[in-house]
Design an enzyme around this catalytic site. Structure first.
Site, PDB file in Angstrom:
ATOM      1  CB  CYS A  22      75.519  33.055  18.214  1.00 21.66           C
ATOM      2  SG  CYS A  22      76.987  33.561  18.600  1.00 21.66           S
ATOM      3  CG  ASP A 499      35.905  34.371  40.786  1.00 19.64           C
ATOM      4  OD1 ASP A 499      34.804  35.286  40.830  1.00 19.64           O
ATOM      5  OD2 ASP A 499      36.666  33.241  40.336  1.00 19.64           O
ATOM      6  CG  ASP A 693      36.711  29.574  37.318  1.00 18.03           C
ATOM      7  OD1 ASP A 693      36.912  30.593  36.389  1.00 18.03           O
ATOM      8  OD2 ASP A 693      35.818  29.681  37.848  1.00 18.03           O
ATOM      9  CG  ASP A 697      36.603  34.996  36.297  1.00 18.88           C
ATOM     10  OD1 ASP A 697      35.089  35.251  37.005  1.00 18.88           O
ATOM     11  OD2 ASP A 697      36.608  33.778  38.093  1.00 18.88           O
TER      12      ASP A 697
END
Length: 801
Positions: A22, A499, A693, A697
């Site tokens: 549906c 990082d 973070d 980045d």
């Protein structure tokens, strides 16, 4: 079509939507409406989201409601919150003025919430759009209180404290056709119908009535039990929707009557309805379990006013207002503690088991649970922008980005049922014509069994529930996954790129080593350094004073002199003190050995002689080494660290953690280049994670197959930039996310294998005349029920094992 005008995002609650077929019909039908730019139906949360031309807003919403009613009369559409999206021209103007960038999105990724981030399933040559609060070419502005989560889900309450309509109210209006919703009112009515039908069938079977009387009795029983199914099948055929479960069950049972198998025709419909009843209950319980994982919405706020304290809805509180949070209450909005001390339970948001101590000046987030003391909190964000609202919105819209497995199952079901119907037709007609002695009644019966078995409900219901359950389990562990496509992508990750600062390290300078020379003590060296750095605002100087941690008497200092590019010179307690770099020591003619430690070095000289040095560095997070170990245990081929920090520092951290590859002194564009180098080394199926973070980045998060923001709790930039947000600062949560993804896929494929295996077996048994209608019903509703129950196991996933 994509409207060039302003668009409005509207949400409709689809009460009674407990069928994924549906949901697919509604999504397809509403999406075809001229003026609707995009449309998504979330089966689990029973929500239809459309992006429509604002100039025709009411008309299009009305058309959407009408279309839902036409396609699925048993589903009631209720209009919910409203949010405006500006025109592309306005968005372009905003971009010129420096607002966050916007890019057009594909229709398939539409309606995923204000914070959209489309990786286009990360195919080669894919593009990325980071809206940062924009939606499909325009900036999203909230009207009134857009994050109203007081929804009423059929079969269970999901309003998180708001008054929900009862099941009887939810179905007060007459619903046509067979509803998949089995609330308390419908359950009672259905049970009464089943009991009445069973009584009529028993009478017809045992009384030994004449042929026509027996037929009438069984026909009456059939209509009482399954009349709504037949009626819905007829209506669907009139709308061109032929190959669905209503059609299959109606043809099979009416066919049984046609060949004189009255008891079996009634029995099949009876057990089908019983199966649907339990299936609906199981689906609703699964939804309730998933909802309870994210039951973090606060019910009220204690607003401090001039005349005392008033209990109000969180939406009524403004920035700057003071609210009182008593022991045992949820923090309703993000804010800062101005008075009071307490321990707060953050587990609902972060998965952390230990309470967090808060005091005046501490930040608190909506969804935290106050444990003991009374807190006075100054509100810093409106409820619509609070952490709890953003999390709820992300989780609710996560299932709109479907995993490849879900897309496969949807496409498979679309072609599978018509093929089986054609095969059943051939099975009924061909053998009697080519096999000597074969009768049409026997082969028609086999074909009818074939039809009952063919319904793919087990797949199309349990698979979305499995993925949404995995997303819910991840949320409970403090991991926000923005779509089941990203959850599934974690299964193929072979490269994890980190990082350094703020991801593997704490992102704050600290004194990590004190190395005095001669007879001097560490305490003496640190005290002299702290006094020497008293007047400096540099982060390194602040870290030295923080490490000393005692009051500094400025009267003990004299002749302070800052030597540019070298350090400082001061007299402390009458003695000459020098604090600075190696060049300062060389200028003063002091000899010393080059320190082996990595980090920022502060050399000290006291009374004209070299006194030792302090090492200032970014501390490694407590579980960073464990995170790398767990990833390698999971079979990750290579871990890589990218950083703009000095090479010696980066390599030291890399060795300490056991990272396979370290690249230092990189600018943001160089990080992208390193990631693209990895992309060239891996195979097409292998995926790459970048963990950063979420603020500086963004380019690398966009380029990676899966971008993970670390420490994103309460950070708007982190939540908007990444595909997955780790709400704590724990790198080990990455392994937890991969573990949950692998377990989710295992359970999903268990359901796929189980459903297809059982159906294949029974299709063969039916074709050879071994399986009867009774086994056929089990292979349909029984397998569906077992698959749904298996999917609910995903909810128990949490910790890495």
């Amino acid at each position: 079509m994509e409207s060039a005008n302003e668009t409005v995002k509207r949400e409709l609650l689809l009460e009674g939507l407990d069928c994924t077929n549906c949901a697919a019909k509604i999504e397809k039908g509403v999406g075809k409406i001229d003026g609707i730019a995009s449309c998504t139906v979330n089966f689990v949360t029973q929500t239809l989201t459309v992006q429509a031309d604002i100039a025709r807003e009411e008309e299009l919403v009305s058309q959407a409601v009408k279309t839902v009613t036409q396609l699925e009369p048993h589903v009631r559409a209720k209009v919910k919150a409203r949010r405006i999206a500006a025109s592309p021209v306005a968005a372009a103007a905003e971009k010129e003025l420096g607002s966050a960038s916007t890019e057009e999105k594909t229709a398939g990724a539409a309606c995923c919430g204000g914070h959209s981030h489309d990786h286009a399933d990360h195919n080669p040559g894919h593009s990325h759009a980071h809206d940062h609060g924009h939606a499909h070419g325009g900036h999203v502005h909230e009207e009134a209180h857009p994050h109203q989560h007081g929804r009423e889900h059929s079969g269970h309450r999901h309003d998180h404290g708001h008054a929900a309509a009862s099941e009887d109210e939810a179905h007060a209006e007459g619903h046509e056709g067979h509803s998949h919703d089995h609330g308390q009112g419908r359950t009672t009515k259905l049970v009464m119908r089943l009991a009445a039908g069973a009584a009529l069938s028993a009478a017809g079977y045992w009384l030994g009535l004449p042929g026509w009387a027996e037929l009438m009795l069984f026909l009456a029983a059939y209509l009482v039990i399954g009349g709504d199914v037949v009626l819905q099948a007829v209506k669907n055929i009139g709308r061109g929707q032929v190959f669905d479960e209503y059609f299959l069950m109606s043809v099979a049972t009416v066919g049984a009557f046609a060949i004189g198998e009255y008891p079996e025709g009634v029995a099949v419909m009876f057990f089908y309805q019983v199966g649907e009843l339990f299936q609906g209950i199981a689906v609703n319980r699964s939804r309730k379990s998933i909802s309870s994982l994210m039951d973090i919405r606060p019910d009220y706020a204690n607003l401090q006013a001039g005349d005392g304290i008033r209990r109000v809805a969180p939406e009524e509180v403004a920035i700057g207002d003071l609210i009182i949070v008593k022991p045992g209450e949820k923090v309703p909005l993000d804010g800062k503690v101005v008075s009071g001390r307490s321990a707060v339970d953050t587990s609902a948001l972060t998965g952390e088991s230990l309470p967090r101590e808060v005091e005046p000046g501490s930040g608190v987030l909506s969804g935290f649970m106050n444990k003991n003391g009374v807190l006075t909190v100054e509100v810093t964000k409106e409820f619509g922008e609070s952490t709890v609202s953003k999390i709820l919105e992300l989780v609710e819209h996560a299932s709109s980005k479907k995993a490849p497995t879900e897309k496969f199952v949807t496409k498979f079901a679309r072609y599978y049922t018509p093929v089986v119907v054609i095969v059943a037709l051939l099975l009924a007609v061909v053998p009697p014509l080519v096999i000597s002695g074969a009768t049409f009644s026997e082969w028609i019966y086999r074909a009818l069994v074939f039809l009952v078995i063919s319904c793919p409900c087990a797949l199309v219901i349990s698979i979305p529930l499995g993925f949404f359950g995995g997303i819910g389990a991840a949320s409970r562990a403090g991991i926000l996954v923005k779509g089941s496509n990203y959850l599934e992508a974690l299964n193929d990750v072979q490269y994890v790129v980190f990082d350094k600062t703020g991801t593997l390290t704490k992102g704050a300078f600290a004194v990590t080593g004190i190395y005095p020379e001669g007879q001097r003590s560490k305490e003496e060296l640190l005290r002299n350094a702290a006094y020497a750095e008293l007047h400096s605002n540099h982060p390194i100087a602040e870290s030295v004073r923080a490490a000393y941690g005692k009051p500094i008497d400025e009267s003990r200092l004299e002749d302070y002199n800052e030597i540019s590019g070298h350090g400082v010179e001061v007299r402390f307690d009458g003695q000459s003190v020098l604090a600075g770099n190696a060049r300062l020591m060389e200028r003063e003619g002091l000899t010393f050995a080059a320190p082996p430690e990595a980090g920022t070095i502060i050399h000290m000289a006291i009374g004209g002689s070299y006194a030792g040095y302090l090492v200032i560095s970014d501390e490694v997070k407590d579980d960073a080494a464990e995170a790398i170990r767990q990833l390698k245990q999971l079979g990750i081929k290579r871990t890589v660290m990218l950083t703009g920090d000095a090479r010696a520092v980066a390599e030291s951290v890399g060795r300490q953690l056991g990272v396979d590859e370290v690249h230092a002194e990189l600018l943001p564009q160089h990080k992208v280049e390193q990631l693209e180098r990895l992309e060239q080394q891996k195979s097409a199926k292998e995926k790459t994670i970048f963990v950063g973070d979420g603020i500086n980045d963004t380019p690398v998060l966009a380029r990676a197959d899966v971008g993970i923001a670390m420490g994103g709790l309460g950070s708007d930039a982190a939540i908007e930039a990444a595909d997955i947000v780790i709400m704590t600062d724990e790198p080990s949560k990455i392994a937890t996310a991969i573990h949950i993804a692998k377990q989710t896929r295992r359970i999903v494929w268990q359901n796929i294998g189980f459903a297809l295996g059982v159906k294949a077996l029974f299709l063969l048994l039916g074709a050879f005349g071994i399986a009867t209608m009774w086994e056929a019903v089990f292979s349909d509703v029984g397998v569906t029920l077992l698959a749904v129950l298996n999917a609910m196991r995903v909810l128990r996933l949490r910790d890495y094992a």
